[in-house]
Design a protein around this motif. Sequence first.
Motif, PDB file in Angstrom:
ATOM      1  N   MET A  46       0.814  -1.214   0.000  1.00 54.10           N
ATOM      2  CA  MET A  46       0.000   0.000   0.000  1.00 54.10           C
ATOM      3  C   MET A  46       0.847   1.263   0.000  1.00 54.10           C
ATOM      4  O   MET A  46       0.365   2.342  -0.327  1.00 54.10           O
ATOM      5  N   GLU A  47       2.138   1.129   0.364  1.00 53.82           N
ATOM      6  CA  GLU A  47       3.003   2.299   0.431  1.00 53.82           C
ATOM      7  C   GLU A  47       3.191   2.985  -0.922  1.00 53.82           C
ATOM      8  O   GLU A  47       3.486   4.177  -0.979  1.00 53.82           O
ATOM      9  N   THR A  48       3.014   2.249  -2.019  1.00 54.17           N
ATOM     10  CA  THR A  48       3.180   2.869  -3.335  1.00 54.17           C
ATOM     11  C   THR A  48       2.153   3.970  -3.566  1.00 54.17           C
ATOM     12  O   THR A  48       2.376   4.884  -4.355  1.00 54.17           O
ATOM     13  N   ARG A  49       1.034   3.886  -2.857  1.00 57.89           N
ATOM     14  CA  ARG A  49      -0.003   4.920  -2.958  1.00 57.89           C
ATOM     15  C   ARG A  49       0.062   5.904  -1.795  1.00 57.89           C
ATOM     16  O   ARG A  49      -0.017   7.118  -1.979  1.00 57.89           O
ATOM     17  N   LEU A  50       0.228   5.381  -0.571  1.00 54.78           N
ATOM     18  CA  LEU A  50       0.112   6.222   0.615  1.00 54.78           C
ATOM     19  C   LEU A  50       1.313   7.140   0.828  1.00 54.78           C
ATOM     20  O   LEU A  50       1.152   8.292   1.231  1.00 54.78           O
ATOM     21  N   VAL A  51       2.523   6.641   0.581  1.00 57.51           N
ATOM     22  CA  VAL A  51       3.716   7.441   0.874  1.00 57.51           C
ATOM     23  C   VAL A  51       3.823   8.655  -0.051  1.00 57.51           C
ATOM     24  O   VAL A  51       3.977   9.786   0.430  1.00 57.51           O
ATOM     25  N   PRO A  52       3.735   8.496  -1.379  1.00 55.15           N
ATOM     26  CA  PRO A  52       3.793   9.689  -2.235  1.00 55.15           C
ATOM     27  C   PRO A  52       2.660  10.669  -1.960  1.00 55.15           C
ATOM     28  O   PRO A  52       2.842  11.889  -2.059  1.00 55.15           O
ATOM     29  N   ALA A  53       1.471  10.148  -1.596  1.00 50.78           N
ATOM     30  CA  ALA A  53       0.338  11.031  -1.319  1.00 50.78           C
ATOM     31  C   ALA A  53       0.602  11.938  -0.133  1.00 50.78           C
ATOM     32  O   ALA A  53       0.039  13.034  -0.042  1.00 50.78           O
ATOM     33  N   ARG A  54       1.464  11.508   0.788  1.00 53.80           N
ATOM     34  CA  ARG A  54       1.804  12.329   1.953  1.00 53.80           C
ATOM     35  C   ARG A  54       3.048  13.184   1.703  1.00 53.80           C
ATOM     36  O   ARG A  54       3.527  13.871   2.603  1.00 53.80           O
ATOM     37  N   GLY A  55       3.598  13.115   0.490  1.00 53.27           N
ATOM     38  CA  GLY A  55       4.696  13.994   0.123  1.00 53.27           C
ATOM     39  C   GLY A  55       6.079  13.495   0.476  1.00 53.27           C
ATOM     40  O   GLY A  55       7.024  14.292   0.547  1.00 53.27           O
TER      41      GLY A  55
END
Length: 365
Positions: A46-55
């Motif tokens: 899930m980090e491929t979506r969540l991490v970039p979304a948080r900058g």
Amino acid sequence: MNRPLSVVLAGGGTGGHIEPMLALADALRRRSGELRITCLGTARGMETRLVPARGYDLRLIPPVPLPRKPTSDLLRVPGRVRRSVAETRALLHELTADVVVGFGGYVALPAYLAARRSGIPVVVHEQNALPGLANRIGARLAARVAVTAPGTPLHRGEHVGMPLRRAISSLDRAARRAEARTEFGLDADLPTLLVFGGSQGAATLNRAAVGAADALTAAGVQVLHARGPKNTDVTVPARPAGGAPYVVVDYLECMELAYAAADLALCRSGAVTVAELSAVGLPAAFVPLPIGNGEQRRNAQPVLDAGGGLLVEDAELDPGWIADRLLPLLTDPAALAGLARHAAAAGVADGDERLADIVCEVARR
């Protein structure tokens, strides 16, 4: 040091690893915009979506899943570990990492081993009351070890609590109750039960809550029920005019508003869920997952010991249990207030800052 500190965070796979990792990243960034923060993950998490979304910058490494049972796949693990550690070690060198912080799981293990071989200090954070294999290994290699729950059986573990998003840890439920109930189409004054089973929902909770809908709403208790995005068959007939609302949603985008709207929760007892509920002082009836190694029951235990919640086994949860055990609580304001006080007493709202203190100290040592 003539360059910013470089902090590498390893915590991919599930939200239970990713959310505390990102909460720590936010706490570090609040301290200094010059810190270099890099998150490690894999292409399948899930980090491929969540991490970039948080900058935050995300770098991918090969995963090293560990079989739960002795199978032929176990023979392939050493080779996978060697390859992943080699790639992770090269990445840590490229990032000039000053400290590696791991949150467990198949991303953390190669990060721990690569850091050790490169002479980079390690900080471990364990979310669950029963540690996983990666963190049991990492704790033996780490400069500092932080745990969410007191008494967690992890080598040299220090109780710091769970790093939480500031929107959760700073939530004033009473101040935002009217706003939250308006947002969900709920009555401003009725006692409110929040039902959720994680991001995908939980079939046992869905069946029991829907089955108890008539008893709850007839007694003047309204319900906010997150059924899960794939559970579109979970529906409740329209309530009679003037009756208590029963609101069904697929997913709760803003958990802080859901917590503010509620007086009591019916939910699983994942580590992040338990930490969030106790931090905001929302009592709960916890329904541990009936599979796994029993960590969900252990996660809930500190709140239960403090008198801030109830526990019911998955096999025992049904509409009758809700009517017999939760309905009397929901219609007793004094009992709810007492549960809320005890839940808050078990909570830690500044776990992100406590962990950030440790990380900065180790990195600058």
